[in-house]
Design an enzyme around this catalytic site. Sequence first.
Site, mmCIF file in Angstrom:
data_model
loop_
_atom_site.group_PDB
_atom_site.id
_atom_site.type_symbol
_atom_site.label_atom_id
_atom_site.label_comp_id
_atom_site.label_asym_id
_atom_site.label_seq_id
_atom_site.Cartn_x
_atom_site.Cartn_y
_atom_site.Cartn_z
ATOM 1 N N SER A 186 22.105 77.632 36.028
ATOM 2 C CA SER A 186 23.431 78.124 35.648
ATOM 3 C C SER A 186 24.523 77.798 36.671
ATOM 4 O O SER A 186 25.695 77.718 36.317
ATOM 5 C CB SER A 186 23.389 79.637 35.438
ATOM 6 O OG SER A 186 22.970 80.287 36.620
ATOM 7 N N ASP A 191 30.400 87.689 37.630
ATOM 8 C CA ASP A 191 29.526 88.650 36.943
ATOM 9 C C ASP A 191 28.374 89.016 37.872
ATOM 10 O O ASP A 191 28.488 88.857 39.092
ATOM 11 C CB ASP A 191 29.071 88.097 35.576
ATOM 12 C CG ASP A 191 28.229 86.835 35.695
ATOM 13 O OD1 ASP A 191 27.770 86.503 36.813
ATOM 14 O OD2 ASP A 191 28.010 86.161 34.668
ATOM 15 N N HIS A 240 26.894 85.280 39.239
ATOM 16 C CA HIS A 240 27.602 83.992 39.291
ATOM 17 C C HIS A 240 28.943 84.096 39.998
ATOM 18 O O HIS A 240 29.650 85.084 39.880
ATOM 19 C CB HIS A 240 27.793 83.449 37.871
ATOM 20 C CG HIS A 240 26.497 83.270 37.144
ATOM 21 N ND1 HIS A 240 26.074 84.116 36.159
ATOM 22 C CD2 HIS A 240 25.512 82.360 37.323
ATOM 23 C CE1 HIS A 240 24.881 83.733 35.731
ATOM 24 N NE2 HIS A 240 24.508 82.662 36.425
#
Length: 370
Positions: free
Chosen positions: A44, A342, A345
Site C-alpha cells: 500500500s 489513517d 498510512h
Amino acid sequence: MSSLQLVFPLVLIFNLIFIIQHYSCDAQDLKRCRFDAIYQLGDSISDTGNSIVEIPQAYHARFPYGQTINKATGRPSDGFLMIDYIAQSAGLPLLEPYENPNSSFSHGVDFSVAGVTASTVKTLIKWHIPLPYSNNSLSVQVKWLKKHLSTFCNVKKDCHRKLKSALFMVGTIGANDYDFAFFQGKSIEEVKKVMVPRVIQTIKTAIQKVIDYGAFRVVVPGIFQLGCTPSLLTAFSSNNSVYDAHGCLKDYNDFFMYHNNHLQVALQKIRKKNPHVRIIYGDIYGALQWVLDNLSNLGFKSFKKSCCGIGGKFNFSPSLKKMCGAHGVPICSNPKEHVFWDGGHFSHQASKYLSKWLIKDILPKLHCST
Ligand SMILES: *[C@@H]1O[C@H](CO)[C@@H](O)[C@H](O)[C@H]1NC(C)=O
Ligand SMILES: *[C@@H]1O[C@H](CO)[C@@H](O)[C@H](O)[C@H]1NC(C)=O
Ligand SMILES: *[C@@H]1O[C@H](CO)[C@@H](O)[C@H](O)[C@H]1NC(C)=O
Ligand SMILES: *[C@@H]1O[C@H](CO)[C@@H](O)[C@H](O)[C@H]1NC(C)=O
C-alpha cells in the site's frame, strides 16, 4: 547588546539560506539520472490504484482519500505517495497502476497492491496467518513485470539495453506479513525466528529476478517504524509496553529495524553476485526518524493520531465501521499537520518530506553522471 542584535539576524539569514537550499535545490533531484522509466513493486505504501481495481468498494477508492489532490485514485492517502514524489523528481509522469485497463505505461508501471505480503499464499497458510484481501504477493508482481517487459524487449541483451535508464523499486514489502502475524497473536520472538529469514529470502529472490530481466538500478526500501502507527499503537499498547523517545512501541520498532538489518545483509550478497548492478537500500526508517526528530520544524502538530479516524488515544478504531472512509468518520481540519492520514498510512505532506530525505540519501549512491 548590539553584537547580539547583529548576530541574531545573521544566524536567522544563514538558517533561511540553508532551508531554501535544502528544500529547493535542483541539484538534489533525480532528473540528473535521466531515468526514462520507473517500475515499482510493493504494497500500500506505493499502490497508486491497483487494489481498488480488485476491490472497487474499498474505502480508499473514494473521498476523503485523495481530498488534498481533489481526486480519489486508490492511493491510501489524502494525496500523493512517496513514489509520486520520486517520479516527479525524476521529471517523469506519475506511474499508473498495472491492473487498470485504462492505464498507460509509457514511462514505467506500478505493480504495487495494497495489503499484499512478500510471502505467497501457500506460505501464509503454512504459518496459519489469515489470507490478505489480495493474493498478488511479490512473486505474482514479479511475473507481471516479466509479462510487461516481454511487450517491448525479448532476448536478454535487448532487455538490458532498453532498461539501461530505468529505475526499479522493490518495496516496501514484507510489512504486512509481520503485521498479520502480530495481529494473529504471534510473538516478536517467534516472528523473528520463523518468518524473517523466509521473508528476506523471498525478497532476495525477487530482486535477483528483476536483475535477470535487465535491471541496472534497483532501490530496495526497508520497513518504517510501524510501531509509531495509530493502528499498532492502538492494538499493542499495554501497561507493559516499552516506549521510545517519541512514544512509539519500542519492541516493535526494534523488530522492524531487525528486518531492515537482515535486508541490508542480503543486499550485500546480491551486490557481490551482480557487480554491474547498482543495488541501493532505501532507508525509509531513517527518513521517518528525520521527520520525527524535526516534527515542529516541518509544521507537524501530531504524529501518533490519524487525521482521518475516530476513537481512542490515537484517533483510530480497528472496526470497519469506524475506519477512515466509513460513514460519519471525521477528518482533521488540517491534514498537513498530521504525519499519518489513517491508521497505517502517511499523509500527503509526510510523504513529501519522507521522499525528499530519501531522494537526497539515494542520489549519490545511484552514481548518476551530471
Ligand atoms: C476505464 O475507463 C472507462 C471509461 O472511462 C470506465 O468506465 C472504467 O470504469 C475505467 N476502468 C477502471 C478500472 O477504472
Ligand atoms: C487467495 O488464495 C486462496 C487460496 O488459494 C483462495 O482461497 C482465495 O479465494 C484467494 N483470494 C483472492 C482474493 O483471490
Ligand atoms: C493500564 O492499567 C490501567 C489500570 O488497570 C487501565 O485502566 C489502563 O487501561 C491500562 N492501560 C493500557 C494502555 O493498557
Ligand atoms: C532535524 O533534526 C536534527 C536532529 O535533531 C537536527 O540536527 C537538524 O538540524 C534538523 N533539521 C531541520 C531541517 O530542522
